[in-house]
Design a protein around this motif. Structure first.
Motif, PDB file in Angstrom:
ATOM      1  N   GLY A 112       0.689  -1.430  -0.143  1.00 11.93           N
ATOM      2  CA  GLY A 112      -0.223  -0.174  -0.304  1.00 11.93           C
ATOM      3  C   GLY A 112       0.729   1.401   0.173  1.00 11.93           C
ATOM      4  N   ARG A 113       2.127   1.197   0.855  1.00  6.26           N
ATOM      5  CA  ARG A 113       2.348   2.210   0.619  1.00  6.26           C
ATOM      6  C   ARG A 113       3.287   2.403  -0.599  1.00  6.26           C
ATOM      7  N   PHE A 114       3.909   1.450  -1.213  1.00  6.12           N
ATOM      8  CA  PHE A 114       4.089   2.153  -2.917  1.00  6.12           C
ATOM      9  C   PHE A 114       3.125   2.432  -3.148  1.00  6.12           C
ATOM     10  N   PHE A 115       1.601   2.302  -3.592  1.00  3.77           N
ATOM     11  CA  PHE A 115       0.738   2.396  -4.410  1.00  3.77           C
ATOM     12  C   PHE A 115       0.457   4.010  -4.211  1.00  3.77           C
ATOM     13  N   ALA A 116       0.617   3.980  -2.468  1.00  7.87           N
ATOM     14  CA  ALA A 116       0.634   5.186  -2.375  1.00  7.87           C
ATOM     15  C   ALA A 116       1.733   6.622  -3.214  1.00  7.87           C
ATOM     16  N   LEU A 117       2.865   6.353  -3.038  1.00 10.29           N
ATOM     17  CA  LEU A 117       4.169   6.846  -3.689  1.00 10.29           C
ATOM     18  C   LEU A 117       3.199   6.849  -4.892  1.00 10.29           C
ATOM     19  N   LEU A 118       3.184   6.044  -6.135  1.00  9.27           N
ATOM     20  CA  LEU A 118       2.437   6.332  -7.507  1.00  9.27           C
ATOM     21  C   LEU A 118       2.019   7.603  -7.630  1.00  9.27           C
ATOM     22  N   GLU A 119       0.876   7.184  -6.394  1.00 14.04           N
ATOM     23  CA  GLU A 119      -0.456   8.275  -6.442  1.00 14.04           C
ATOM     24  C   GLU A 119       1.027   9.641  -5.783  1.00 14.04           C
ATOM     25  N   ALA A 120       1.390  10.085  -5.121  1.00  8.19           N
ATOM     26  CA  ALA A 120       1.965  11.497  -5.478  1.00  8.19           C
ATOM     27  C   ALA A 120       3.061  11.771  -6.065  1.00  8.19           C
ATOM     28  N   LEU A 121       3.754  10.825  -6.811  1.00  2.00           N
ATOM     29  CA  LEU A 121       4.166  10.576  -8.167  1.00  2.00           C
ATOM     30  C   LEU A 121       3.695  12.144  -9.507  1.00  2.00           C
ATOM     31  N   GLY A 122       2.164  10.792  -9.300  1.00  5.05           N
ATOM     32  CA  GLY A 122       1.567  10.914 -10.795  1.00  5.05           C
ATOM     33  C   GLY A 122       2.453  11.500 -11.937  1.00  5.05           C
ATOM     34  N   SER A 123       3.073  11.382 -12.453  1.00  5.02           N
ATOM     35  CA  SER A 123       3.554  11.409 -13.843  1.00  5.02           C
ATOM     36  C   SER A 123       4.727  10.576 -13.939  1.00  5.02           C
ATOM     37  N   ARG A 124       5.646  11.036 -15.299  1.00  2.00           N
ATOM     38  CA  ARG A 124       6.146   9.625 -16.251  1.00  2.00           C
ATOM     39  C   ARG A 124       7.663  10.521 -15.401  1.00  2.00           C
ATOM     40  N   ALA A 125       7.732  11.425 -15.306  1.00  2.75           N
ATOM     41  CA  ALA A 125       9.289  12.536 -15.708  1.00  2.75           C
ATOM     42  C   ALA A 125       9.036  12.037 -13.572  1.00  2.75           C
ATOM     43  N   ALA A 126       7.912  11.929 -13.132  1.00  6.16           N
ATOM     44  CA  ALA A 126       8.151  11.787 -11.708  1.00  6.16           C
ATOM     45  C   ALA A 126       9.091  10.335 -11.693  1.00  6.16           C
ATOM     46  N   VAL A 127       8.066   9.253 -11.987  1.00  8.67           N
ATOM     47  CA  VAL A 127       8.365   8.164 -11.918  1.00  8.67           C
ATOM     48  C   VAL A 127      10.226   7.685 -12.139  1.00  8.67           C
ATOM     49  N   MET A 128      10.284   8.649 -13.415  1.00  6.96           N
ATOM     50  CA  MET A 128      11.910   8.663 -13.666  1.00  6.96           C
ATOM     51  C   MET A 128      12.162   9.002 -12.578  1.00  6.96           C
ATOM     52  N   GLU A 129      12.178   9.996 -11.680  1.00 11.76           N
ATOM     53  CA  GLU A 129      13.192  10.329 -11.198  1.00 11.76           C
ATOM     54  C   GLU A 129      13.505   9.206  -9.876  1.00 11.76           C
ATOM     55  N   HIS A 130      12.534   8.554  -9.971  1.00  9.51           N
ATOM     56  CA  HIS A 130      12.441   7.440  -8.288  1.00  9.51           C
ATOM     57  C   HIS A 130      12.904   6.484  -9.178  1.00  9.51           C
ATOM     58  N   ILE A 131      13.211   6.189 -10.411  1.00  8.92           N
ATOM     59  CA  ILE A 131      13.184   4.426 -11.221  1.00  8.92           C
ATOM     60  C   ILE A 131      13.452   3.827 -11.084  1.00  8.92           C
ATOM     61  N   GLU A 132      15.399   3.804  -9.834  1.00  7.49           N
ATOM     62  CA  GLU A 132      15.423   2.091  -9.820  1.00  7.49           C
ATOM     63  C   GLU A 132      15.140   2.623  -8.514  1.00  7.49           C
ATOM     64  N   ASP A 133      14.472   2.835  -7.982  1.00  7.69           N
ATOM     65  CA  ASP A 133      13.816   2.620  -6.636  1.00  7.69           C
ATOM     66  C   ASP A 133      12.226   1.836  -6.786  1.00  7.69           C
ATOM     67  N   VAL A 134      11.639   2.395  -7.608  1.00  9.88           N
ATOM     68  CA  VAL A 134      10.378   1.773  -8.964  1.00  9.88           C
ATOM     69  C   VAL A 134      10.753   0.207  -9.065  1.00  9.88           C
ATOM     70  N   LEU A 135      11.881  -0.053  -9.565  1.00 10.17           N
ATOM     71  CA  LEU A 135      12.278  -1.145 -10.277  1.00 10.17           C
ATOM     72  C   LEU A 135      12.149  -2.400  -8.998  1.00 10.17           C
ATOM     73  N   ILE A 136      13.241  -1.464  -8.083  1.00 12.44           N
ATOM     74  CA  ILE A 136      13.001  -2.851  -6.894  1.00 12.44           C
ATOM     75  C   ILE A 136      12.678  -3.591  -6.138  1.00 12.44           C
ATOM     76  N   CYS A 137      11.240  -2.449  -5.846  1.00  7.46           N
ATOM     77  CA  CYS A 137      10.028  -2.870  -5.709  1.00  7.46           C
ATOM     78  C   CYS A 137       9.642  -4.003  -6.287  1.00  7.46           C
ATOM     79  N   CYS A 138       9.448  -3.738  -7.813  1.00  7.49           N
ATOM     80  CA  CYS A 138       8.541  -4.094  -8.881  1.00  7.49           C
ATOM     81  C   CYS A 138       9.429  -6.379  -8.375  1.00  7.49           C
ATOM     82  N   CYS A 139      10.624  -5.874  -9.118  1.00  3.94           N
ATOM     83  CA  CYS A 139      11.168  -7.123  -9.181  1.00  3.94           C
ATOM     84  C   CYS A 139      11.229  -7.765  -8.137  1.00  3.94           C
TER      85      CYS A 139
END
Length: 262
Positions: A112-139
């Protein structure tokens, strides 16, 4: 054609296959590697967001049949998965959004905390600023699940949240309509709305998912009827002993596999 080309190239059992590309390339190369000469090693080098967070990890390799999605395949673990986030910079927006559906799925089912992060980021550009954390969490979520249930008979089914109806939607368009991620997004919304109506899922969950999907440019509805999608789910791989196993959310971050009679 691929098998014949491999043999013409002189492939032996001590060689390996490298899959450089998106999910289709990885699945096709992996399935060929799993079966040529009764199995050779292969390496995944995923170049799309969807492949990096999902299809390249876990060892499922398959191709579509007219009867449905990913019905001919094997479990064949790659020897190595090489993920370079920089290649995502060149993806078209639709392809990036396609992958975000799977990213959002991980938050829905397990974090749920990861979902909340995605809600807060809200755009491709913002996700790319945190992309390594996003990839690591999913994998890492997928790694944990696959280690517990490699052959998809129990816990691994949760990774298919939204996929039963999503695959059926892809099939309804003969795989020429919505992309995989777009179909999964619609599938997530439909199944959660149904489970909310049945009292299984906390009220408002579907609206939360709709909001985050729309933030990343994904559709949340489709004119194909529920009846057509239900009929298309008959051949789903999660069917066991005459029952279809549906992945339902209790709330964001918590899910369960619920068998229903077909």
């Amino acid at each position: 054609e691929l098998w014949e080309a491999m043999m013409a190239a002189g492939l032996t059992r001590t060689d390996a296959v490298a899959a450089l590309g998106g999910g289709v390339v990885g699945d096709l190369a992996g399935f060929a590697a799993a079966t040529i000469l009764r199995g050779v090693d292969f390496v995944q080098i995923p170049t799309t967001l969807l492949a990096q967070v999902d299809s390249s990890v876990g060892g499922k390799v398959a191709v579509d049949l007219q009867a449905g999605k990913n019905l001919a395949g094997a479990f064949h673990q790659p020897r190595l998965v090489v993920i370079d986030p920089d290649v995502l910079q060149s993806l078209p927006d639709r392809a990036f959004s396609d992958g975000m559906a799977e990213v959002i799925k991980y938050g829905c089912i397990r974090n749920g905390r990861f979902f909340a992060l995605l809600e807060a980021l809200g755009s491709r550009a913002a996700v790319m600023e945190h992309i390594e954390d996003v990839l690591i969490c999913c994998c890492d979520i997928k790694r944990q699940v696959v280690e517990n249930d490699e052959r998809d008979k129990g816990e691994r089914m949760i990774l298919n949240f939204g996929h039963t109806l999503g695959h059926s939607l892809e099939k309804a368009y003969h795989f020429q309509g919505p992309s995989h991620g777009e179909a999964v997004g619609v599938g997530m919304v439909r199944i959660v709305r149904a489970s909310e109506a049945a009292g299984f899922t906390a009220r408002g969950t579907a609206d939360e998912i709709v909001s985050v999907l729309q933030a990343y440019g994904l559709p949340v509805s489709d004119p194909i009827s529920d009846q057509i999608l239900a009929a298309g789910a008959v051949n789903d791989k999660k069917s066991l002993n005459g029952k279809l196993n549906l992945v339902l959310l209790k709330e964001i971050g918590r899910c369960a596999v619920v068998p229903i009679s077909q």
